[in-house]
Design an enzyme around this catalytic site. Sequence first.
Site, PDB file in Angstrom:
ATOM      1  N   ASP A  98       0.852  -1.449   0.210  1.00 27.32           N
ATOM      2  CA  ASP A  98      -0.385   0.131  -0.150  1.00 27.32           C
ATOM      3  C   ASP A  98       0.825   1.256  -0.359  1.00 27.32           C
ATOM      4  OD1 ASP A  98      -2.626   1.547   0.400  1.00 27.32           O
ATOM      5  OD2 ASP A  98      -2.612  -0.193   1.451  1.00 27.32           O
ATOM      6  N   HIS A 329     -11.398  -2.417   3.081  1.00 32.95           N
ATOM      7  CA  HIS A 329     -11.287  -2.079   4.623  1.00 32.95           C
ATOM      8  C   HIS A 329     -12.067  -0.510   5.029  1.00 32.95           C
ATOM      9  CE1 HIS A 329      -8.562   0.100   2.660  1.00 32.95           C
ATOM     10  NE2 HIS A 329      -7.975   0.681   3.814  1.00 32.95           N
TER      11      HIS A 329
HETATM   12  C1  GLC Z   1      -7.360   5.978   2.298  1.00 34.69           C
HETATM   13  C2  GLC Z   1      -7.362   3.689   2.661  1.00 34.69           C
HETATM   14  C3  GLC Z   1      -7.781   4.382   4.858  1.00 34.69           C
HETATM   15  C4  GLC Z   1      -7.050   5.753   5.617  1.00 34.69           C
HETATM   16  C5  GLC Z   1      -7.257   6.706   4.382  1.00 34.69           C
HETATM   17  C6  GLC Z   1      -5.888   7.730   4.916  1.00 34.69           C
HETATM   18  O1  GLC Z   1      -8.561   6.486   2.399  1.00 34.69           O
HETATM   19  O2  GLC Z   1      -7.802   3.484   2.232  1.00 34.69           O
HETATM   20  O3  GLC Z   1      -7.771   3.366   5.433  1.00 34.69           O
HETATM   21  O4  GLC Z   1      -7.743   5.443   6.137  1.00 34.69           O
HETATM   22  O5  GLC Z   1      -6.796   6.477   3.097  1.00 34.69           O
HETATM   23  O6  GLC Z   1      -4.638   7.427   4.328  1.00 34.69           O
END
Ligand code: GLC
Length: 565
Positions: A98, A329
Amino acid sequence: MQRKWWHDKVAYQIYPKSFMDSNGDGIGDLQGIISKLDYLKDLGVDIVWLSPIYQSPLADEGYDISDYYAIDPRFGTMEDMEELIAEAKKRGMTVLMDLVVNHCSDEHEWFQKACQDPDGKYGKFFYLRDKDPDGKLPTNWRSYFGGSCWEELPGTDKLYLHVFHKKQPDLNWENPELREEVYKNIRWWMEKGIGGFRIDAIINIKKPAVFHDYPADRDDGLCTIHNMLLEAEGIGEFLGEMRDKAFAPYDAFTVGEVFNEKKNELPLFIGENGYFSTMFDFSLELYGRSEKGWFDVKRIDIDAVRDCMFGAQKKIGDIGFYSNIIENHDEPRGASRLLSDEIRNDDTKKALAAVYFLRRGLPFIYQGQEIGMENKKIRSVDELDDISSIDAYKVARNAGLTEEEALETLSFHSRDNARTPMQWSNQEHAGFSTAAPWMKENPNYVRINVQEQQGREDSVLSFYKKLVALRKDPLYKETFVYGDFEPCEGCASGVIAYLRKSAGQTILVAGNFNPNGTTLQLPKRADGETFTEGTLLLGNGKEAAVADGCVSIEGFGCAVILLKE
Ligand code: GLC
């Protein structure tokens, strides 16, 4: 369209903290993932995306990174990571990390150094502004997780910008030095042998040239971040540079988390030589959203699910490949959100699986989706872990909802719904851990779990396996992967049906989410005649039959039918 190695693959998202705990501390880890690679292989998965496992204080569960080159000890070591990459490779799978680079953690060295010397090199890695003597903030932007986007830079007379949590300071992409640091890190991970990245919150990296207020949209006097995103121009320069300097040299596979691309930007993002290989189709997730908060979100029904799914297919056409999901998630469980209580059962979970999965695009399965995991019931605000849920609770209460109503909203929307431990068996703690898990398991694990479904021919898990195998079957692959998408118009309410077509082959995909049977009219054959026969390639045990240009499907039935030309 230029064909790519990943077009005919199937991807799976792992939320590491909740997938499998190997060392009995109640937290999922890399060795736990390694122990389940054979399970994923058996399901037919090729690409495995890991939500963040970098060193992090876990304020936003890993989306707040304090060292981009280190594995958080809670998840394991760098050796474990290398083992995972190698073990995946042995099985013909590839791992995606990620990439979280809109912001880092306030515990990252860069931020610590910026606090010590805001006018020095690292101060320029962030968006800093001088404090106003009268206390007026630089802008009235509301962070995604609630409250102002501005926070005091500790020990200084400055403020820093954070569009997410205050522990997630935004990185200043206007600074070429910062950008080079990001690219260096991407290349470093590619050298380790990963297949590429899922790219987090990326649309936020471009800010408008001038920071200013927008009209307030709630009583707090603040306004949504979307205003500034709309005004920000020129993100393509950053994204194109990242592609050319970091992704392209490795032919990295990349999937963007892009929510707010501007009209006509789709070809730039994922067309030929786009910034990313693909991006998620979030049309289902965006449905019914309200600026007021989660409590005001409109519930979705099957007709709206169909409109979202078809609308996205129309929008993308053959510009590129979307990545198709029903949950992740950040979202409630698809089975709970998209199927109302009255129609949620194993048959409709399978029907939903078939209709989302066989559209054009790369299918992603989120951990537990393949066994039909559901939302949990949130009984008290103390149970909440997710920072955005805690804010959503406050927003709902401030808007006048009772405690019970606010909790009901969260049971429906909270990101915690998707973050409960993976349900491996009906043993204590769902077979996820020998210790009490970091987040309580969904009590329905005694009923919904992998062990019970494995080997049971009519389980949701067995259906997913067949679905994956069908999309990869050499006899139909060309149609499912590259074939046209043609909606079946005029179906009854609660029915989703479409054709996938390639030269000489037409396949119907249909789900009837009503308790009663339905008959739907098929479009005409290419020669103008009607379809009169078909072969069932996959169903959920309910009756489905083709006759006289029509298909009849029993209540809660689904059918994938090869139509005879
Ligand atoms: C994205 C992620 C999420 C996170 C946000 C900030 O939307 O999927 O889980 O809280 O970015 O990084």
